[in-house]
Design a protein around this motif. Structure first.
Motif, PDB file in Angstrom:
ATOM      1  N   ASP A  92       0.848  -1.204   0.000  1.00 30.62           N
ATOM      2  CA  ASP A  92       0.000   0.000   0.000  1.00 30.62           C
ATOM      3  C   ASP A  92       0.879   1.247   0.000  1.00 30.62           C
ATOM      4  O   ASP A  92       0.982   1.962   0.994  1.00 30.62           O
ATOM      5  CB  ASP A  92      -0.919  -0.025   1.233  1.00 30.62           C
ATOM      6  N   GLN A 127       0.434   4.053  -1.402  1.00 29.30           N
ATOM      7  CA  GLN A 127      -0.310   5.307  -1.315  1.00 29.30           C
ATOM      8  C   GLN A 127      -0.965   5.531   0.050  1.00 29.30           C
ATOM      9  O   GLN A 127      -1.607   6.555   0.270  1.00 29.30           O
ATOM     10  CB  GLN A 127      -1.389   5.343  -2.402  1.00 29.30           C
ATOM     11  N   ARG A 128      -0.801   4.548   0.952  1.00 30.05           N
ATOM     12  CA  ARG A 128      -1.387   4.670   2.313  1.00 30.05           C
ATOM     13  C   ARG A 128      -2.908   4.874   2.232  1.00 30.05           C
ATOM     14  O   ARG A 128      -3.479   5.723   2.890  1.00 30.05           O
ATOM     15  CB  ARG A 128      -0.759   5.844   3.075  1.00 30.05           C
ATOM     16  N   ARG A 129      -3.558   4.019   1.424  1.00 33.02           N
ATOM     17  CA  ARG A 129      -5.011   4.136   1.251  1.00 33.02           C
ATOM     18  C   ARG A 129      -5.775   2.971   1.878  1.00 33.02           C
ATOM     19  O   ARG A 129      -6.987   2.857   1.725  1.00 33.02           O
ATOM     20  CB  ARG A 129      -5.355   4.187  -0.240  1.00 33.02           C
ATOM     21  N   SER A 130      -5.057   2.050   2.511  1.00 36.15           N
ATOM     22  CA  SER A 130      -5.638   0.815   3.047  1.00 36.15           C
ATOM     23  C   SER A 130      -6.165  -0.074   1.927  1.00 36.15           C
ATOM     24  O   SER A 130      -7.122  -0.831   2.108  1.00 36.15           O
ATOM     25  CB  SER A 130      -6.777   1.114   4.045  1.00 36.15           C
ATOM     26  N   ASP A 141      -2.025  -2.674  -3.492  1.00 34.72           N
ATOM     27  CA  ASP A 141      -1.573  -2.052  -4.728  1.00 34.72           C
ATOM     28  C   ASP A 141      -1.893  -2.892  -5.969  1.00 34.72           C
ATOM     29  O   ASP A 141      -2.090  -2.348  -7.062  1.00 34.72           O
ATOM     30  CB  ASP A 141      -0.058  -1.816  -4.683  1.00 34.72           C
ATOM     31  N   ASN A 147      -6.173  -3.195  -5.825  1.00 35.16           N
ATOM     32  CA  ASN A 147      -6.883  -1.947  -5.554  1.00 35.16           C
ATOM     33  C   ASN A 147      -8.121  -2.186  -4.678  1.00 35.16           C
ATOM     34  O   ASN A 147      -9.102  -1.444  -4.761  1.00 35.16           O
ATOM     35  CB  ASN A 147      -7.299  -1.257  -6.856  1.00 35.16           C
ATOM     36  N   SER A 162      -9.600  -1.165   9.302  1.00 38.92           N
ATOM     37  CA  SER A 162     -10.421  -0.075   8.751  1.00 38.92           C
ATOM     38  C   SER A 162     -11.884  -0.284   9.116  1.00 38.92           C
ATOM     39  O   SER A 162     -12.621   0.668   9.348  1.00 38.92           O
ATOM     40  CB  SER A 162     -10.273   0.003   7.232  1.00 38.92           C
ATOM     41  N   ARG A 190       0.841   9.393   8.530  1.00 34.31           N
ATOM     42  CA  ARG A 190       1.279   9.157   7.153  1.00 34.31           C
ATOM     43  C   ARG A 190       2.554   8.319   7.079  1.00 34.31           C
ATOM     44  O   ARG A 190       2.739   7.519   6.166  1.00 34.31           O
ATOM     45  CB  ARG A 190       1.502  10.506   6.456  1.00 34.31           C
ATOM     46  N   SER A 227       0.807   0.639   6.061  1.00 33.16           N
ATOM     47  CA  SER A 227      -0.432  -0.037   6.446  1.00 33.16           C
ATOM     48  C   SER A 227      -0.142  -1.481   6.858  1.00 33.16           C
ATOM     49  O   SER A 227       0.534  -2.215   6.126  1.00 33.16           O
ATOM     50  CB  SER A 227      -1.416  -0.036   5.278  1.00 33.16           C
TER      51      SER A 227
END
Length: 256
Positions: free
Chosen positions: A134, A136-139, A142, A145, A194, A223, A227
């Motif tokens: 991850d 982009q640190r979006r949970s 990669d 998606n 999450s 940040r 994750s």
């Protein structure tokens, strides 16, 4: 004569339909854990929160911990819970394996002066952090998606949960779950999720989806933090929880 045969046939069909409906209804009712174990698990959740927030003395917390875990273990089997062998254990992240474990050869586990009864102020890191892809640190993974599913390593029952975390709360575990495994007489902690997909009192099996990897918790939300799932295993010895490094068990667990 024809009418009589039709009536009997129709009667038989109706009778079988009634039996099916009653059986289905009974099955649906019995699949729900009895109220007793849910009540005990909710009591444990209240105790765990009090320990976490340091609103109960250690002596009282230890006494209640001993009593509750023993009662939950008994009611787990009464509720239809089953034992699972060590060979049934599952790696706790779907689509991942031991290479996702942080550190080198399990050295992320640092017992230090850890004490469960120190709550949110405990020291040490008697845990394994398992990282997802991850950047982009979006949970989100990669490659897919999509969120990464957290799986129950063992069988057991959910005894504590926090689903309402929101930054900048000082709570370190974020949205977490505690699952009690009666077979091993142990507590397993899954933190930084999450979202949670099981509730206090639910019985779970190895490999069951219980949450999704997230970035919740005081430090995990920042940040700079990759994750990951924070995994802690506490063996209950003489009625009280003691941390144990399960790195080897993770290496041997099933991959899903």
């Amino acid at each position: 004569m024809h009418t009589g045969r039709w009536n009997f046939k129709r009667f038989l069909q109706l009778a079988l339909a009634v039996i099916f409906i009653v059986s289905f209804s009974t099955e649906a009712t019995t699949s729900e854990p009895p109220a007793k174990i849910r009540e005990l698990c909710h009591e444990f959740n209240v105790l765990n929160t009090a320990i976490r927030d340091r609103t109960v003395t250690k002596s009282l917390a230890k006494e209640r911990f001993r009593t509750l875990t023993a009662e939950i273990r008994k009611e787990y089997y009464a509720a239809g819970g089953q034992d699972f062998a060590a060979s049934d254990r599952v790696f706790p992240l779907k689509g991942y394996g031991y290479k996702a474990i942080g550190g080198s050869k399990g050295n992320g586990y640092q017992k230090g002066g850890y004490d469960y009864f120190d709550g949110n102020r405990h020291t040490g890191h008697p845990s394994q952090d398992i990282f997802i892809r991850d950047r982009q640190r979006r949970s989100l993974d990669d490659l897919t998606n999509k969120p990464v599913s957290v799986l129950s390593m063992t069988g057991g029952v959910v005894v504590a949960a926090e689903k309402a975390w929101a930054g900048p709360s000082p709570l370190r575990g974020g949205k977490y779950l505690w699952i009690y495994d009666p077979t091993a007489n142990a507590l397993i902690y899954y933190a930084h999720n999450s979202r949670l997909l099981v509730a206090v009192g639910d019985l779970v099996k190895p490999g069951e989806i219980i949450a999704e990897v997230g970035r919740t918790g005081l430090n995990a939300h920042k940040r700079r933090s990759p994750s990951h799932l924070h995994l802690t295993y506490l063996a209950i010895v003489n009625g009280l929880p003691q941390p144990r490094n399960i790195y080897r068990e993770l290496l041997q667990s099933k991959l899903l």
